[in-house]
Design a protein around this motif. Sequence first.
Motif, PDB file in Angstrom:
ATOM      1  N   SER A   1       1.554   3.465   9.642  1.00  0.00           N
ATOM      2  CA  SER A   1       2.648   2.501   9.670  1.00  0.00           C
ATOM      3  C   SER A   1       3.924   3.110   9.092  1.00  0.00           C
ATOM      4  N   LEU A   2       3.784   3.808   7.977  1.00  0.00           N
ATOM      5  CA  LEU A   2       4.937   4.455   7.344  1.00  0.00           C
ATOM      6  C   LEU A   2       5.545   5.509   8.265  1.00  0.00           C
ATOM      7  N   ALA A   3       4.710   6.337   8.855  1.00  0.00           N
ATOM      8  CA  ALA A   3       5.205   7.391   9.755  1.00  0.00           C
ATOM      9  C   ALA A   3       5.951   6.779  10.934  1.00  0.00           C
ATOM     10  N   SER A   4       5.427   5.711  11.468  1.00  0.00           N
ATOM     11  CA  SER A   4       6.073   5.040  12.601  1.00  0.00           C
ATOM     12  C   SER A   4       7.407   4.424  12.189  1.00  0.00           C
ATOM     13  N   GLU A   5       7.407   3.786  11.043  1.00  0.00           N
ATOM     14  CA  GLU A   5       8.621   3.124  10.548  1.00  0.00           C
ATOM     15  C   GLU A   5       9.729   4.128  10.216  1.00  0.00           C
ATOM     16  N   LEU A   6       9.347   5.298   9.729  1.00  0.00           N
ATOM     17  CA  LEU A   6      10.331   6.300   9.316  1.00  0.00           C
ATOM     18  C   LEU A   6      10.696   7.276  10.426  1.00  0.00           C
ATOM     19  N   ASP A   7      10.124   7.098  11.611  1.00  0.00           N
ATOM     20  CA  ASP A   7      10.412   7.984  12.741  1.00  0.00           C
ATOM     21  C   ASP A   7      11.917   8.031  12.992  1.00  0.00           C
ATOM     22  N   GLY A   8      12.457   9.234  13.103  1.00  0.00           N
ATOM     23  CA  GLY A   8      13.889   9.403  13.331  1.00  0.00           C
ATOM     24  C   GLY A   8      14.687   9.529  12.048  1.00  0.00           C
ATOM     25  N   ARG A   9      14.046   9.326  10.918  1.00  0.00           N
ATOM     26  CA  ARG A   9      14.706   9.481   9.617  1.00  0.00           C
ATOM     27  C   ARG A   9      14.283  10.818   9.014  1.00  0.00           C
ATOM     28  N   PRO A  10      14.983  11.272   7.986  1.00  0.00           N
ATOM     29  CA  PRO A  10      14.653  12.591   7.412  1.00  0.00           C
ATOM     30  C   PRO A  10      13.433  12.562   6.475  1.00  0.00           C
ATOM     31  N   VAL A  11      12.350  11.954   6.948  1.00  0.00           N
ATOM     32  CA  VAL A  11      11.095  11.885   6.197  1.00  0.00           C
ATOM     33  C   VAL A  11       9.965  12.127   7.184  1.00  0.00           C
ATOM     34  N   THR A  12       9.026  12.997   6.804  1.00  0.00           N
ATOM     35  CA  THR A  12       7.888  13.301   7.668  1.00  0.00           C
ATOM     36  C   THR A  12       6.594  13.093   6.899  1.00  0.00           C
ATOM     37  N   VAL A  13       5.667  12.381   7.519  1.00  0.00           N
ATOM     38  CA  VAL A  13       4.338  12.188   6.943  1.00  0.00           C
ATOM     39  C   VAL A  13       3.426  13.254   7.538  1.00  0.00           C
ATOM     40  N   LEU A  14       2.737  13.972   6.655  1.00  0.00           N
ATOM     41  CA  LEU A  14       1.802  15.018   7.068  1.00  0.00           C
ATOM     42  C   LEU A  14       0.452  14.773   6.405  1.00  0.00           C
ATOM     43  N   GLY A  15      -0.597  15.099   7.123  1.00  0.00           N
ATOM     44  CA  GLY A  15      -1.928  15.014   6.557  1.00  0.00           C
ATOM     45  C   GLY A  15      -2.539  16.391   6.446  1.00  0.00           C
TER      46      GLY A  15
ATOM     47  N   GLU B   1      11.309  25.052  10.598  1.00  0.00           N
ATOM     48  CA  GLU B   1      12.551  24.502  11.150  1.00  0.00           C
ATOM     49  C   GLU B   1      12.407  23.009  11.461  1.00  0.00           C
ATOM     50  N   GLN B   2      11.236  22.610  11.940  1.00  0.00           N
ATOM     51  CA  GLN B   2      10.986  21.198  12.242  1.00  0.00           C
ATOM     52  C   GLN B   2      11.077  20.332  10.990  1.00  0.00           C
ATOM     53  N   LEU B   3      10.760  20.915   9.841  1.00  0.00           N
ATOM     54  CA  LEU B   3      10.697  20.154   8.594  1.00  0.00           C
ATOM     55  C   LEU B   3      11.902  20.388   7.690  1.00  0.00           C
ATOM     56  N   GLU B   4      12.848  21.191   8.174  1.00  0.00           N
ATOM     57  CA  GLU B   4      14.051  21.492   7.401  1.00  0.00           C
ATOM     58  C   GLU B   4      14.796  20.207   7.068  1.00  0.00           C
ATOM     59  N   ASP B   5      15.284  20.125   5.834  1.00  0.00           N
ATOM     60  CA  ASP B   5      16.073  18.976   5.367  1.00  0.00           C
ATOM     61  C   ASP B   5      15.307  17.655   5.456  1.00  0.00           C
ATOM     62  N   GLN B   6      13.986  17.716   5.430  1.00  0.00           N
ATOM     63  CA  GLN B   6      13.136  16.522   5.488  1.00  0.00           C
ATOM     64  C   GLN B   6      12.466  16.308   4.135  1.00  0.00           C
ATOM     65  N   TRP B   7      12.299  15.059   3.759  1.00  0.00           N
ATOM     66  CA  TRP B   7      11.393  14.722   2.676  1.00  0.00           C
ATOM     67  C   TRP B   7      10.013  14.711   3.304  1.00  0.00           C
ATOM     68  N   LEU B   8       9.026  15.194   2.589  1.00  0.00           N
ATOM     69  CA  LEU B   8       7.666  15.254   3.110  1.00  0.00           C
ATOM     70  C   LEU B   8       6.733  14.397   2.267  1.00  0.00           C
ATOM     71  N   ILE B   9       5.902  13.668   2.940  1.00  0.00           N
ATOM     72  CA  ILE B   9       4.814  12.942   2.297  1.00  0.00           C
ATOM     73  C   ILE B   9       3.549  13.622   2.799  1.00  0.00           C
ATOM     74  N   ILE B  10       2.895  14.365   1.909  1.00  0.00           N
ATOM     75  CA  ILE B  10       1.714  15.137   2.288  1.00  0.00           C
ATOM     76  C   ILE B  10       0.485  14.476   1.680  1.00  0.00           C
ATOM     77  N   ASN B  11      -0.395  14.000   2.553  1.00  0.00           N
ATOM     78  CA  ASN B  11      -1.588  13.271   2.135  1.00  0.00           C
ATOM     79  C   ASN B  11      -2.847  14.080   2.436  1.00  0.00           C
ATOM     80  N   TYR B  12      -3.694  14.233   1.429  1.00  0.00           N
ATOM     81  CA  TYR B  12      -4.989  14.896   1.594  1.00  0.00           C
ATOM     82  C   TYR B  12      -6.046  13.821   1.801  1.00  0.00           C
ATOM     83  N   TRP B  13      -6.873  14.015   2.817  1.00  0.00           N
ATOM     84  CA  TRP B  13      -7.881  13.029   3.193  1.00  0.00           C
ATOM     85  C   TRP B  13      -9.186  13.731   3.589  1.00  0.00           C
ATOM     86  N   ALA B  14     -10.255  12.939   3.657  1.00  0.00           N
ATOM     87  CA  ALA B  14     -11.547  13.434   4.129  1.00  0.00           C
ATOM     88  C   ALA B  14     -12.275  12.264   4.791  1.00  0.00           C
ATOM     89  N   GLU B  15     -13.139  12.587   5.718  1.00  0.00           N
ATOM     90  CA  GLU B  15     -13.897  11.551   6.434  1.00  0.00           C
ATOM     91  C   GLU B  15     -14.815  10.773   5.499  1.00  0.00           C
TER      92      GLU B  15
END
Length: 159
Positions: free
Chosen positions: A68-82, A40-54
Amino acid sequence: MGTQLQTVIRALMGICAGLLLAGCAEDLGPDQHGRKVTAEQLEDQWLIINYWAEWCAPCRVEIPELNSLASELDGRPVTVLGVNFDGLQGETLEKAAQDMGIAFTVLAQDPAERYQLPRNEALPVTYIIDDQGQLRERLLGEQTAEGLKARLLALREEQ
């Protein structure tokens, strides 16, 4: 009559249990802080899913761009996930995300199956999922905030 009532109650309990379990299936699991991430939190959102490792040097360069992208897009229908490539969980995941300086949500459970993401053996890799839950693009290598915004804009215009 008592037996029929018991049968009806059991049936209703089974239906309720099924509905509850179906609702759980919608969850994406906990984040790096142990908070539940729901569909529900991600409904109607574009997702940017990034895979990372230490151990991934380009990932360390890319993380500030994603923050920076996540901060800039806060409140818009885009969510950055790792997602941690090594499958770290619990406190280990939280510590790794903190050590990497990750400010956006990191999923403890890999959403690859849910979004039909192809497995990638090279890092970093970033997937863009549209607001209908469809994979739109796989980006290999380091990404910048500006580059990701440009890709999002282009993909949204294609819809």
